[in-house]
Design a protein around this motif. Structure first.
Motif, PDB file in Angstrom:
ATOM      1  N   ASP A 163      57.100  31.454  22.045  1.00 35.74           N
ATOM      2  CA  ASP A 163      58.039  30.671  22.846  1.00 35.74           C
ATOM      3  C   ASP A 163      57.625  29.202  22.857  1.00 35.74           C
ATOM      4  O   ASP A 163      58.445  28.306  22.767  1.00 35.74           O
ATOM      5  CB  ASP A 163      58.071  31.184  24.302  1.00 35.74           C
ATOM      6  CG  ASP A 163      58.660  32.588  24.361  1.00 35.74           C
ATOM      7  OD1 ASP A 163      59.279  32.991  23.364  1.00 35.74           O
ATOM      8  OD2 ASP A 163      58.481  33.272  25.383  1.00 35.74           O
ATOM      9  N   ASP A 164      56.326  29.001  22.993  1.00 32.65           N
ATOM     10  CA  ASP A 164      55.773  27.652  23.058  1.00 32.65           C
ATOM     11  C   ASP A 164      56.114  26.894  21.775  1.00 32.65           C
ATOM     12  O   ASP A 164      56.489  25.727  21.797  1.00 32.65           O
ATOM     13  CB  ASP A 164      54.250  27.770  23.236  1.00 32.65           C
ATOM     14  CG  ASP A 164      53.634  26.419  23.573  1.00 32.65           C
ATOM     15  OD1 ASP A 164      54.216  25.710  24.401  1.00 32.65           O
ATOM     16  OD2 ASP A 164      52.580  26.091  23.013  1.00 32.65           O
ATOM     17  N   LYS A 165      55.979  27.596  20.651  1.00 36.38           N
ATOM     18  CA  LYS A 165      56.250  26.972  19.353  1.00 36.38           C
ATOM     19  C   LYS A 165      57.725  26.555  19.253  1.00 36.38           C
ATOM     20  O   LYS A 165      58.054  25.460  18.802  1.00 36.38           O
ATOM     21  CB  LYS A 165      55.907  27.977  18.242  1.00 36.38           C
ATOM     22  CG  LYS A 165      55.448  27.327  16.958  1.00 36.38           C
ATOM     23  CD  LYS A 165      54.943  28.369  15.987  1.00 36.38           C
ATOM     24  CE  LYS A 165      54.719  27.743  14.627  1.00 36.38           C
ATOM     25  NZ  LYS A 165      54.338  28.709  13.617  1.00 36.38           N
ATOM     26  N   GLU A 166      58.601  27.463  19.716  1.00 36.31           N
ATOM     27  CA  GLU A 166      60.047  27.169  19.697  1.00 36.31           C
ATOM     28  C   GLU A 166      60.356  25.978  20.597  1.00 36.31           C
ATOM     29  O   GLU A 166      61.146  25.108  20.264  1.00 36.31           O
ATOM     30  CB  GLU A 166      60.839  28.400  20.182  1.00 36.31           C
ATOM     31  CG  GLU A 166      60.831  29.567  19.215  1.00 36.31           C
ATOM     32  CD  GLU A 166      61.423  29.200  17.858  1.00 36.31           C
ATOM     33  OE1 GLU A 166      62.495  28.576  17.827  1.00 36.31           O
ATOM     34  OE2 GLU A 166      60.803  29.527  16.828  1.00 36.31           O
ATOM     35  N   GLU A 167      59.713  25.969  21.769  1.00 32.54           N
ATOM     36  CA  GLU A 167      59.938  24.896  22.739  1.00 32.54           C
ATOM     37  C   GLU A 167      59.493  23.552  22.158  1.00 32.54           C
ATOM     38  O   GLU A 167      60.175  22.540  22.288  1.00 32.54           O
ATOM     39  CB  GLU A 167      59.130  25.211  24.012  1.00 32.54           C
ATOM     40  CG  GLU A 167      59.468  24.316  25.186  1.00 32.54           C
ATOM     41  CD  GLU A 167      58.573  24.619  26.394  1.00 32.54           C
ATOM     42  OE1 GLU A 167      57.957  23.675  26.891  1.00 32.54           O
ATOM     43  OE2 GLU A 167      58.473  25.794  26.786  1.00 32.54           O
ATOM     44  N   ARG A 168      58.319  23.556  21.493  1.00 28.41           N
ATOM     45  CA  ARG A 168      57.801  22.316  20.899  1.00 28.41           C
ATOM     46  C   ARG A 168      58.728  21.823  19.788  1.00 28.41           C
ATOM     47  O   ARG A 168      58.991  20.639  19.651  1.00 28.41           O
ATOM     48  CB  ARG A 168      56.392  22.534  20.332  1.00 28.41           C
ATOM     49  CG  ARG A 168      55.344  22.662  21.413  1.00 28.41           C
ATOM     50  CD  ARG A 168      53.965  22.933  20.820  1.00 28.41           C
ATOM     51  NE  ARG A 168      53.002  23.220  21.859  1.00 28.41           N
ATOM     52  CZ  ARG A 168      52.397  22.308  22.604  1.00 28.41           C
ATOM     53  NH1 ARG A 168      52.647  21.040  22.423  1.00 28.41           N
ATOM     54  NH2 ARG A 168      51.527  22.660  23.537  1.00 28.41           N
ATOM     55  N   LYS A 169      59.233  22.790  19.000  1.00 30.18           N
ATOM     56  CA  LYS A 169      60.130  22.434  17.894  1.00 30.18           C
ATOM     57  C   LYS A 169      61.403  21.788  18.449  1.00 30.18           C
ATOM     58  O   LYS A 169      61.864  20.751  17.967  1.00 30.18           O
ATOM     59  CB  LYS A 169      60.478  23.715  17.114  1.00 30.18           C
ATOM     60  CG  LYS A 169      61.112  23.462  15.754  1.00 30.18           C
ATOM     61  CD  LYS A 169      61.304  24.785  15.041  1.00 30.18           C
ATOM     62  CE  LYS A 169      62.237  24.621  13.858  1.00 30.18           C
ATOM     63  NZ  LYS A 169      62.577  25.894  13.231  1.00 30.18           N
ATOM     64  N   ALA A 170      61.957  22.396  19.504  1.00 29.62           N
ATOM     65  CA  ALA A 170      63.176  21.863  20.128  1.00 29.62           C
ATOM     66  C   ALA A 170      62.908  20.474  20.703  1.00 29.62           C
ATOM     67  O   ALA A 170      63.750  19.568  20.604  1.00 29.62           O
ATOM     68  CB  ALA A 170      63.646  22.815  21.224  1.00 29.62           C
ATOM     69  N   ALA A 171      61.724  20.294  21.303  1.00 29.58           N
ATOM     70  CA  ALA A 171      61.375  18.989  21.888  1.00 29.58           C
ATOM     71  C   ALA A 171      61.271  17.929  20.801  1.00 29.58           C
ATOM     72  O   ALA A 171      61.722  16.789  20.977  1.00 29.58           O
ATOM     73  CB  ALA A 171      60.055  19.099  22.649  1.00 29.58           C
ATOM     74  N   CYS A 172      60.693  18.282  19.649  1.00 29.73           N
ATOM     75  CA  CYS A 172      60.562  17.328  18.529  1.00 29.73           C
ATOM     76  C   CYS A 172      61.942  16.922  18.004  1.00 29.73           C
ATOM     77  O   CYS A 172      62.182  15.754  17.698  1.00 29.73           O
ATOM     78  CB  CYS A 172      59.726  17.934  17.405  1.00 29.73           C
ATOM     79  SG  CYS A 172      57.958  18.012  17.800  1.00 29.73           S
ATOM     80  N   ILE A 173      62.856  17.900  17.927  1.00 27.12           N
ATOM     81  CA  ILE A 173      64.216  17.597  17.450  1.00 27.12           C
ATOM     82  C   ILE A 173      64.901  16.636  18.428  1.00 27.12           C
ATOM     83  O   ILE A 173      65.590  15.694  18.041  1.00 27.12           O
ATOM     84  CB  ILE A 173      65.039  18.902  17.277  1.00 27.12           C
ATOM     85  CG1 ILE A 173      64.473  19.695  16.084  1.00 27.12           C
ATOM     86  CG2 ILE A 173      66.518  18.614  17.083  1.00 27.12           C
ATOM     87  CD1 ILE A 173      64.988  21.103  15.949  1.00 27.12           C
ATOM     88  N   ARG A 174      64.677  16.857  19.741  1.00 26.83           N
ATOM     89  CA  ARG A 174      65.258  15.984  20.771  1.00 26.83           C
ATOM     90  C   ARG A 174      64.737  14.551  20.610  1.00 26.83           C
ATOM     91  O   ARG A 174      65.493  13.584  20.700  1.00 26.83           O
ATOM     92  CB  ARG A 174      64.880  16.547  22.147  1.00 26.83           C
ATOM     93  CG  ARG A 174      65.569  15.893  23.314  1.00 26.83           C
ATOM     94  CD  ARG A 174      65.115  16.554  24.618  1.00 26.83           C
ATOM     95  NE  ARG A 174      63.668  16.408  24.818  1.00 26.83           N
ATOM     96  CZ  ARG A 174      63.104  15.359  25.368  1.00 26.83           C
ATOM     97  NH1 ARG A 174      63.841  14.344  25.773  1.00 26.83           N
ATOM     98  NH2 ARG A 174      61.791  15.294  25.534  1.00 26.83           N
TER      99      ARG A 174
END
Length: 198
Positions: free
Chosen positions: A19-30
């Protein structure tokens, strides 16, 4: 019960990690999207922006930096860093480190242009450095943990260490009241602020 407990303990970090990895990926895209919004419109289609979190091995600096890389079709480009996790980055923080339009134009043409500027490189007079909020000798509070602040005194402006990448600078070097030397990776209120009770 012990075996079950240890099994559960071992399993949990893995699921959280995903989940953390997905969250970080989404944050980077933002962060990529917010950065692109600050690029002049005529340059956007020629530019690729890549955002990633970089773990800092030095205990004195922010544990995680967000690195924003600009790559133009011409091959020109550069990188800026923000001393916080991608999920904490706001458009205001991006604005502080954002290369100005003339630098982006040079990168677009494939020309060399340094950003952030090298404070000690004399080119036709003093370099155009951002004005820092504090001066040597001022009493400040530095963020030394998630919610911890340490009092100290600024001992140097525009500090760098030999092993850092070329053109990487910290705005301040600080001697904490505890006697330890640290540096502030950015001139931001979330990292360094005036000490109200010096």
């Amino acid at each position: 019960a012990n075996a079950q407990q240890s099994g559960a303990t071992m399993f949990l970090p893995d699921s959280n990690h995903k989940d953390d990895k997905e969250e970080r990926k989404a944050a980077c895209i933002r962060v990529e999207e917010m950065t692109l919004e600050q690029v002049p419109e005529e340059l956007r289609e020629h530019l690729q922006i890549s955002v990633q979190e970089v773990q800092c091995g030095d205990p004195n600096c922010a544990p995680i930096d967000t690195a924003i890389t600009f790559i133009f079709n011409s091959g020109g480009g550069g990188m800026v860093g923000i001393p916080m996790e991608a999920k904490e980055v706001t458009s205001e923080e991006i604005e502080v480190v954002m290369p100005p339009a003339n630098i982006l134009q040079k990168w677009h043409k494939g020309e060399e242009a340094e950003w952030p500027p090298d404070p000690y490189e004399e080119q036709n007079g003093p370099p155009a450095l951002p004005q820092l909020r504090f001066e040597v000798g001022q009493k400040v509070l530095c963020r030394v943990g998630a919610n911890d602040w340490g009092p100290g005194t600024i001992t140097q402006l525009w500090y760098r260490e030999q092993h850092w990448p070329q053109n990487s600078w910290a705005p301040y070097k600080i001697r904490l009241d505890s006697g330890k030397d640290i540096f502030a990776p950015g001139d931001l209120e979330q990292i360094i602020k005036a000490n109200p009770n010096p």
